[in-house]
Design a protein around this motif. Structure first.
Motif, mmCIF file in Angstrom:
data_model
loop_
_atom_site.group_PDB
_atom_site.id
_atom_site.type_symbol
_atom_site.label_atom_id
_atom_site.label_comp_id
_atom_site.label_asym_id
_atom_site.label_seq_id
_atom_site.Cartn_x
_atom_site.Cartn_y
_atom_site.Cartn_z
ATOM 1 N N ARG A 29 0.838 -1.216 0.000
ATOM 2 C CA ARG A 29 0.000 0.000 0.000
ATOM 3 C C ARG A 29 0.864 1.254 0.000
ATOM 4 N NH1 ARG A 29 -4.702 -2.027 4.091
ATOM 5 N NH2 ARG A 29 -6.038 -2.939 2.483
ATOM 6 N N ASP A 30 1.939 1.240 0.759
ATOM 7 C CA ASP A 30 2.849 2.381 0.792
ATOM 8 C C ASP A 30 3.493 2.602 -0.579
ATOM 9 O OD1 ASP A 30 4.289 4.510 2.073
ATOM 10 O OD2 ASP A 30 6.044 3.189 2.098
ATOM 11 N N ILE A 31 3.952 1.532 -1.200
ATOM 12 C CA ILE A 31 4.550 1.626 -2.537
ATOM 13 C C ILE A 31 3.524 2.160 -3.538
ATOM 14 C CG2 ILE A 31 5.375 0.231 -4.496
ATOM 15 C CD1 ILE A 31 6.803 -1.536 -2.362
ATOM 16 N N CYS A 32 2.322 1.637 -3.491
ATOM 17 C CA CYS A 32 1.287 2.065 -4.440
ATOM 18 C C CYS A 32 0.950 3.542 -4.278
ATOM 19 C CB CYS A 32 0.023 1.224 -4.264
ATOM 20 S SG CYS A 32 0.187 -0.473 -4.867
ATOM 21 N N GLU A 33 0.746 3.966 -3.052
ATOM 22 C CA GLU A 33 0.371 5.362 -2.826
ATOM 23 C C GLU A 33 1.514 6.328 -3.133
ATOM 24 O OE1 GLU A 33 -2.615 6.728 -2.288
ATOM 25 O OE2 GLU A 33 -3.372 4.690 -2.551
ATOM 26 N N THR A 34 2.733 5.923 -2.843
ATOM 27 C CA THR A 34 3.879 6.803 -3.061
ATOM 28 C C THR A 34 4.373 6.758 -4.490
ATOM 29 O OG1 THR A 34 4.572 6.487 -0.774
ATOM 30 C CG2 THR A 34 6.221 7.331 -2.299
ATOM 31 N N ASP A 35 4.584 5.569 -5.026
ATOM 32 C CA ASP A 35 5.221 5.423 -6.329
ATOM 33 C C ASP A 35 4.240 5.338 -7.491
ATOM 34 O OD1 ASP A 35 8.229 5.136 -5.684
ATOM 35 O OD2 ASP A 35 7.236 3.842 -4.237
ATOM 36 N N LEU A 36 3.033 4.914 -7.223
ATOM 37 C CA LEU A 36 2.026 4.857 -8.278
ATOM 38 C C LEU A 36 1.006 5.974 -8.150
ATOM 39 C CD1 LEU A 36 1.444 1.003 -8.450
ATOM 40 C CD2 LEU A 36 2.919 2.418 -9.869
ATOM 41 N N MET A 51 6.244 -11.583 -7.253
ATOM 42 C CA MET A 51 7.207 -11.367 -6.178
ATOM 43 C C MET A 51 6.677 -12.067 -4.936
ATOM 44 S SD MET A 51 9.289 -7.999 -6.698
ATOM 45 C CE MET A 51 10.355 -8.780 -5.575
ATOM 46 N N VAL A 52 7.567 -12.737 -4.226
ATOM 47 C CA VAL A 52 7.194 -13.451 -3.005
ATOM 48 C C VAL A 52 7.920 -12.799 -1.837
ATOM 49 C CG1 VAL A 52 7.279 -15.673 -1.804
ATOM 50 C CG2 VAL A 52 6.875 -15.605 -4.275
ATOM 51 N N GLY A 53 7.220 -12.636 -0.718
ATOM 52 C CA GLY A 53 7.840 -12.090 0.486
ATOM 53 C C GLY A 53 7.065 -10.904 1.019
ATOM 54 N N ASP A 54 7.678 -10.203 1.975
ATOM 55 C CA ASP A 54 6.965 -9.104 2.628
ATOM 56 C C ASP A 54 7.103 -7.767 1.899
ATOM 57 O OD1 ASP A 54 9.494 -8.148 3.277
ATOM 58 O OD2 ASP A 54 9.257 -8.427 5.446
ATOM 59 N N LEU A 55 7.756 -7.759 0.746
ATOM 60 C CA LEU A 55 7.855 -6.583 -0.127
ATOM 61 C C LEU A 55 8.512 -5.396 0.561
ATOM 62 C CD1 LEU A 55 4.260 -6.870 -1.656
ATOM 63 C CD2 LEU A 55 6.373 -7.915 -2.497
ATOM 64 N N SER A 56 9.438 -5.669 1.474
ATOM 65 C CA SER A 56 10.077 -4.597 2.237
ATOM 66 C C SER A 56 11.223 -3.928 1.490
ATOM 67 C CB SER A 56 10.581 -5.135 3.583
ATOM 68 O OG SER A 56 11.522 -6.168 3.373
ATOM 69 N N ASP A 57 11.741 -4.556 0.456
ATOM 70 C CA ASP A 57 12.828 -3.960 -0.325
ATOM 71 C C ASP A 57 12.219 -3.184 -1.492
ATOM 72 O OD1 ASP A 57 15.018 -3.327 -1.918
ATOM 73 O OD2 ASP A 57 15.978 -5.287 -1.642
ATOM 74 N N ARG A 58 11.844 -1.942 -1.229
ATOM 75 C CA ARG A 58 11.112 -1.119 -2.197
ATOM 76 C C ARG A 58 11.781 -1.056 -3.573
ATOM 77 N NH1 ARG A 58 8.431 2.935 0.147
ATOM 78 N NH2 ARG A 58 6.835 3.686 -1.242
ATOM 79 N N PRO A 59 13.081 -0.734 -3.674
ATOM 80 C CA PRO A 59 13.699 -0.684 -5.005
ATOM 81 C C PRO A 59 13.605 -2.020 -5.744
ATOM 82 C CG PRO A 59 15.125 0.384 -3.414
ATOM 83 C CD PRO A 59 14.032 -0.295 -2.634
ATOM 84 N N LYS A 60 13.777 -3.113 -5.022
ATOM 85 C CA LYS A 60 13.693 -4.436 -5.638
ATOM 86 C C LYS A 60 12.270 -4.719 -6.133
ATOM 87 C CE LYS A 60 14.646 -9.304 -4.702
ATOM 88 N NZ LYS A 60 15.103 -10.259 -3.684
ATOM 89 N N GLY A 97 7.684 0.958 -12.260
ATOM 90 C CA GLY A 97 8.207 2.319 -12.329
ATOM 91 C C GLY A 97 8.001 3.107 -11.062
ATOM 92 N N GLY A 98 8.095 4.402 -11.205
ATOM 93 C CA GLY A 98 7.952 5.283 -10.057
ATOM 94 C C GLY A 98 9.294 5.732 -9.558
#
Length: 89
Positions: A21-28, A68-77, A85-86
């Protein structure tokens, strides 16, 4: 279209959802469609999508499909791996 498969409210699934959600709101910047599927409540959906671990994120649109599998904590990855993008921070 982003689809996140979670395993209930486990700590790892909860982190993955919050990170996404953080990635989506910030980067998308709100330009996304997110569906969350709990594999405990909808096991057939996990089978249909060949989910073997949770949390798993699937990006279907725009092509190509990425996972992608995991907790998605590595934002650049996550941004690179899903090619969404973003501006990674």
């Amino acid at each position: 279209m982003l689809r996140l498969f979670t395993s209930g409210s486990t700590p790892r699934s909860t982190r993955a959802l919050q990170n996404l959600r953080d990635i989506c709101e910030t980067d998308l910047q709100g330009n996304y469609d997110l569906e969350v599927v709990d594999i405990y409540q909808e096991p057939g959906r996990a089978t249909e999508s060949d989910i073997i671990a949770a949390p798993t994120l699937i990006k279907e649109e725009p092509p190509p499909t990425k996972r992608m599998v995991g907790d998605l904590s590595d934002r650049p990855k996550v941004l690179l791996g899903l090619a969404i993008g973003g501006n990674s921070k």
